[in-house]
Motif scaffolding. Structure first.
Motif, short mmCIF file in Angstrom:
data_model
loop_
_atom_site.label_atom_id
_atom_site.label_comp_id
_atom_site.label_asym_id
_atom_site.label_seq_id
_atom_site.Cartn_x
_atom_site.Cartn_y
_atom_site.Cartn_z
N ASP A 1 0.81 -1.22 0.00
CA ASP A 1 0.00 0.00 0.00
C ASP A 1 0.83 1.27 0.00
O ASP A 1 0.30 2.35 -0.25
CB ASP A 1 -0.99 -0.01 1.17
N ILE A 2 2.13 1.16 0.25
CA ILE A 2 3.00 2.31 -0.03
C ILE A 2 2.94 2.61 -1.52
O ILE A 2 2.86 3.77 -1.95
CB ILE A 2 4.45 2.01 0.40
N TYR A 3 2.95 1.55 -2.30
CA TYR A 3 2.86 1.65 -3.77
C TYR A 3 1.48 2.12 -4.21
O TYR A 3 1.37 3.02 -5.05
CB TYR A 3 3.20 0.30 -4.38
N THR A 4 0.41 1.52 -3.66
CA THR A 4 -0.94 1.90 -4.11
C THR A 4 -1.23 3.35 -3.77
O THR A 4 -1.98 4.02 -4.50
CB THR A 4 -2.01 0.98 -3.50
N MET A 5 -0.67 3.86 -2.67
CA MET A 5 -0.82 5.28 -2.37
C MET A 5 -0.02 6.13 -3.34
O MET A 5 -0.49 7.16 -3.84
CB MET A 5 -0.39 5.57 -0.93
N GLY A 6 1.22 5.71 -3.60
CA GLY A 6 2.11 6.50 -4.44
C GLY A 6 1.62 6.67 -5.86
O GLY A 6 1.77 7.75 -6.44
#
Length: 533
Positions: free
Chosen positions: A312-317
């Motif tokens: 979810d670091i990626y999905t937010m980014g």
């Protein structure tokens, strides 16, 4: 009482106490009645069999949990766990609604104190678990669901809120990643969101698509592989985040969550600069115990949580790319609803300096968001909580929960600040320049004009004044000063000169440096050089 207020109104308008007395004639939008919430359970973790479900069988939420299966726009199905509680005396369908959205790694159960306080004040409260968190983990263990994005979860939960629960308007309160989730939801379904509370919010900063590492460039935020889990894993594994999360011990977790760390040589505990909770409450204990409990709990559920926590670091980014014309940040000016930005004064996780380059929470994050949100609607309410870190609803539960309730009812909030008054923070100066600034400040406060003028270059010229004119002007002002502070907000060096921006603060207020003001280095020493005009 009504007649008395009408008779007094015109008289009160000309008295110093008019505003306060008139307030007594008005009704607060927040109900004074307190409703009973004594049936709330203390959220906790109970012993259980690791072969069974950790989240279903061992984790107890503050209220009964419901489950619904809903789908995103692709047709991917998710089982959503949620609580839907109401204690007021009006019809349930007419009650004002507060929707709570948890952050990355958290869950709906950790909102127990906020749910209690909101229910006591007559709000209907809905708190759900995003797929792969909390009690939404066991029903979403199909590997295909691991490629879900935040937008996929919004689409699925929109079906839950709008179609299954019939929510037509609500106040949404999102924390951290949940704030970004709620922001995106409000942008896509504005008719569903009456008011928006963004607590310690993600989603207000933009990220580079590619990271430059010693080994080369890493496309860490490339949306092209958002549906390819193996590709995502191959890109992210060099960052070591999955491995680091798996390796955490119970002691690691307990230390970090409580702003503690161990001395590597002695093993002694000391205070750390980064962590989650400044205060021990039932919600901080619950979040700690669920994280610790997963280590020896159901391993399939633990793996799903770890993947979501890192991915979810990626999905937010990918929703906030600096080169994306439709990033969430660039869409802020579409919102017309009231917004409340709540932040912890001691938050160590915002801004995300390493990834974004942002350094100052107020100047780099809050003020740009405040300006964008002010374009279409009223200026957002902004409040910093002095004794809160990232989890405001844990560290300052009483004060923050009261503000959430007041905002949901449209009442004013005390202790807010105006980002329009923010000033650009001072820049990090080279050591020799810092020494020059401190020396000049000391010279001015000493009143010694010869010492002061040693800081001005012989060729100094500024706004028509040469060095002698500057001395004459300073000789009139300096004797009256008990305060003289130099704050440089920009320092751009070009050879032996440097363009500077900033202000000088004295007993008479703050005076900005003229446009084009310069310092010059001569024979290893810095001097004021003026703007040479």
């Amino acid at each position: 009482m009504k007649d008395l207020c009408q008779q007094l109104r015109w008289r009160l308008l000309i008295t110093a106490g008019a505003a306060a007395l008139l307030g007594a004639c008005q009704t607060s939008p927040v109900p004074s009645e307190r409703f009973d919430v004594s049936d709330m359970e203390t959220p906790r973790v109970e012993p259980g069999d690791p072969a069974e479900s950790f989240w279903r069988d061992q984790v107890i939420y503050p209220f009964s949990v419901n489950y619904e299966t809903v789908t995103d726009a692709r047709g991917m199905a998710y089982e959503i766990a949620y609580m839907d509680e109401y204690r007021g005396d009006a019809a349930r369908e007419d009650a004002p609604v507060l929707v709570l959205v948890h952050g990355k790694g958290a869950d709906a159960g950790s909102f127990s104190l906020m749910m209690r306080d909101a229910l006591e004040r007559g709000l209907r409260v809905i708190a759900f678990d995003i797929p792969h968190y909390g009690k939404s983990i066991p029903g979403n263990l199909d590997a295909d669901t691991y490629t879900r994005t935040l937008q996929d979860t919004r689409e699925a939960i929109h079906e839950l809120l709008a179609d299954r629960l019939g929510i037509q308007g609500a106040t949404f309160m999102g924390h951290s990643m949940g704030a970004q989730w709620a922001l995106g939801y409000a942008l896509d379904w504005p008719e569903q969101v009456d008011r928006l509370i963004l607590a310690a919010p993600a989603g207000l900063e933009e990220y580079p698509r590619v990271l430059t590492l010693p080994g080369g460039e890493l496309p860490w935020m490339d949306p092209e592989y958002k549906r390819d889990f193996e590709h995502w894993q191959a890109v992210w594994e060099p960052l070591g985040r999955l491995e680091q999360e798996w390796a955490k011990t119970e002691q690691d977790i307990r230390d970090f969550y409580s702003f503690r760390e161990r001395d590597p040589d002695t093993g002694e505990t000391r205070e750390a600069s980064v962590g989650f909770f400044l205060r021990d409450t039932q919600d901080s204990e619950f979040l700690t115990e669920t994280r610790v409990g997963m280590i020896d709990g159901n391993q399939e559920e633990y793996e799903a949580w770890i993947i979501a926590f890192v991915r979810d670091i990626y999905t937010m980014g990918i929703e906030s790319l600096s080169d994306d014309a439709d990033s969430l940040v660039k869409r802020l000016d579409e919102l017309t609803i009231p917004v409340f930005l709540a932040l912890g004064e001691r938050d160590p996780l915002l801004p995300t300096t390493a990834a974004t380059g942002n350094e100052d929470m107020r100047w780099d994050v809050v003020r740009p968001a405040w300006e964008a949100l002010s374009e279409q609607g009223a200026a957002p309410v902004v409040k910093f909580y002095d004794d809160a870190a990232h989890f405001i609803h844990v560290d300052e539960a009483e004060a923050f929960n009261a503000d959430v309730v007041r905002f949901a009812y449209g009442a004013t909030i005390d202790g807010t600040e105006d980002p329009g008054d923010y000033e650009q923070p001072a820049v990090e100066l080279p050591d020799d320049v810092q020494a020059f600034v401190r020396s000049d400040e000391e010279a001015v406060l000493s009143g010694d004009m010869d010492a002061i003028m040693e800081h001005y270059h012989p060729d100094y010229r500024d706004e028509g004044r040469d060095r002698s004119d500057q001395r004459a002007m300073l000789s009139q002002v300096v004797p009256a000063l008990s305060r003289y502070e130099i704050e440089l907000t920009a320092f751009e060096r070009d050879g032996d000169k440097a363009i500077v921006e900033g202000a000088i603060r004295t007993d008479f207020g703050s005076q900005s440096l003229p446009s084009g003001a310069m310092l010059i280095q001569d024979d290893g020493q810095w001097f004021w050089y003026g703007n040479q005009q």
